[in-house]
Design a protein around this motif. Structure first.
Motif: not given
Length: 476
Positions: A376-385, A391-399, A410-411
């Motif tokens: 969805i982010g790519k469809k909105l034109g958002y960069s991967e960064e 989502m960085s805090c959540g990604l760190i916890a999940i990964y 990476e997060a």
């Protein structure tokens, strides 16, 4: 004996009379809300601006099922007495008793010139602090020692706004003088409903207040609150929470009687997660329908263009109308994408420091949710960064929970590049980075932010401490 036809006709006439009467609002000027004796049995209501507080025993069904009736009598009577006393001592009144749930009402105290001496919201917060203090340092202590080791936890919800108070029920003398009156008063309005919902959503020991309450609080009560969003049903409730907010003299009371730890999964968190997943599915279905509508409109545009070639003037207005509708739907689709993306970020972000929350979802389901955010982010034109930064805090916890240290690292690097407040320095992830000779990337990211003065002065120490920790790990 069942309701007779005559009884039905009389009741039908009374209902018609009630529904047909206009509703009259009377502004309350007294220091306390009206009692049931002051209310009239008609559509005349009292209008007040008040802080409404609800306190509710957590998991009371489980408590009742695992306690003798005599024990529950002691628990409920002591709980009710405690709640009424705390509300009264803080300038409020109790107006509803629902077993494991009590409602308190607070109105501004004013002097003879109409100046506010003590606000309703300050009264309600002090009442909530009193309730939490008495529960942890008195009520639980006595229950634990004298009622088979029982312990209770309570959630408190508060909202402030306009409330209408009206009388409902039936006088016994209408048909039988031997029958008692069955009358009560009802508190109507969003303020009461929201306070009740906040109480449901508050965890044990938490006070959950609305934005309106927080903004009206005196500055001395505004420290240490956390802005949160919680889900009930398919609706998100935003506000502020604080846990274990006791009275100032709590250090003189000894040790609190804490609730025993439980290995059972927190049902309320589970319900919130289920509701969150359902909301994601609802948004996704909405996106699919929007995409279908756009595809249909695109086909219509092609057909209209063909007709316009044959008769331009006749079809011109129709073509313009369809193009406008097409643009409107594209804008609506983009808004729906943004709502979908923001909601997924909230679901993922809630994982920070909540291992039970992460554990409750299968690994493949988490990764699918994260993948949806990227799509969805790519469809909105958002960069991967940018997507990662949201989502960085959540990604760190999940990964980290699932041992995906490379992705967790990476997060952390993305967080160092984009966050202007802090960096989540998970030791085990940094150790993995050191062992795999990639820790220099995080060091470079932090140094660049500091050298380029991208961090506000009052937050630089956080990044400087992080840099020092990185260098110590690297031995440089």
């Amino acid at each position: 004996m069942a309701l007779t036809k005559t009884d039905f006709d009389k009741l039908d006439a009374r209902i018609e009379n009630i529904v047909g009467q206009p509703v009259e609002q009377i502004q309350v000027d007294s220091a306390l809300p009206p009692t049931i004796e002051q209310l009239e049995d008609n559509n005349k209501t009292y209008s007040i601006l008040a802080a409404i507080l609800f306190i509710d025993i957590r998991k009371s069904t489980y408590l009742t099922e695992n306690s003798q009736a005599k024990s529950m009598v002691k628990i409920y009577r002591s709980f009710m007495r405690m709640a009424v006393e705390c509300v009264r001592k803080n300038g409020g009144v109790t107006r509803q008793f629902l077993g494991d749930r009590i409602m308190g009402v607070f109105i501004d105290s004013v002097d003879e010139n109409g100046n506010v001496i003590e606000s309703a919201v300050d009264k309600s917060i002090n009442a909530a602090r009193s309730l939490q203090t008495v529960i942890m340092y008195s009520l639980n202590k006595h229950l634990k020692s004298k009622v088979n080791g029982k312990i209770i936890e309570c959630g408190i919800g508060i909202d402030y706004g306009k409330v209408l108070v009206t009388k409902v029920g039936m006088y016994g003398v209408e048909q039988d003088k031997e029958k008692e009156d069955e009358m009560d008063c009802v508190w109507v309005g969003n303020t009461t409903n929201y306070a009740s919902k906040f109480s449901d959503l508050a965890e044990g020991g938490e006070i959950f207040v609305s934005e309106n309450v927080y903004q009206k609080l005196s500055s001395c009560y505004k420290e240490n609150w956390t802005n949160v969003a919680k889900v009930k049903g398919n609706k998100v409730f935003e506000g502020y929470v604080i846990k274990d907010y006791f009275l100032d003299y709590v250090d003189e009371l000894g040790e609190p009687a804490n609730a025993q730890n439980s290995n059972e999964f927190d049902i309320e968190v589970q319900n919130q997660l289920v509701c969150g997943i359902r909301e994601i599915e609802r948004l996704q279905n909405g996106l699919i329908n929007r995409e279908k509508e756009i595809a249909i409109l695109e086909q219509k545009m092609k057909e209209e263009n063909s007709r316009i070639k044959q008769d331009y003037h006749k079809e011109f207005n129709s073509r313009i109308e369809i193009e406008q509708k097409y643009d409107e739907l594209k804008d609506e689709l983009e808004d729906a994408y943004k709502q979908y993306f923001d909601f997924i970020c909230k679901i993922v972000g809630f994982s920070h420091c909540k291992s039970k929350y992460v554990e409750s979802v299968k690994k493949e389901d988490w990764f699918e949710i994260i993948e949806r955010a990227y799509d969805i982010g790519k469809k909105l034109g958002y960069s991967e960064e940018y997507i990662n930064s949201r989502m960085s805090c959540g990604l760190i916890a999940i990964y980290r929970f699932y041992g995906e240290y490379e992705k967790a690292y990476e997060a952390i690097v993305i967080m160092a590049k984009t966050n202007s407040v802090w960096i989540n320095m998970e030791v085990d992830v940094l150790k993995w980075a050191k062992d795999n000779y990639v820790l220099h990337r995080l060091q470079n990211a932090v140094e660049k932010r500091l050298v380029n003065y991208e961090i506000d002065y009052d937050k630089r120490s956080t990044f400087e401490d992080a840099l020092k920790k990185i260098k110590q790990l690297r031995g440089v």
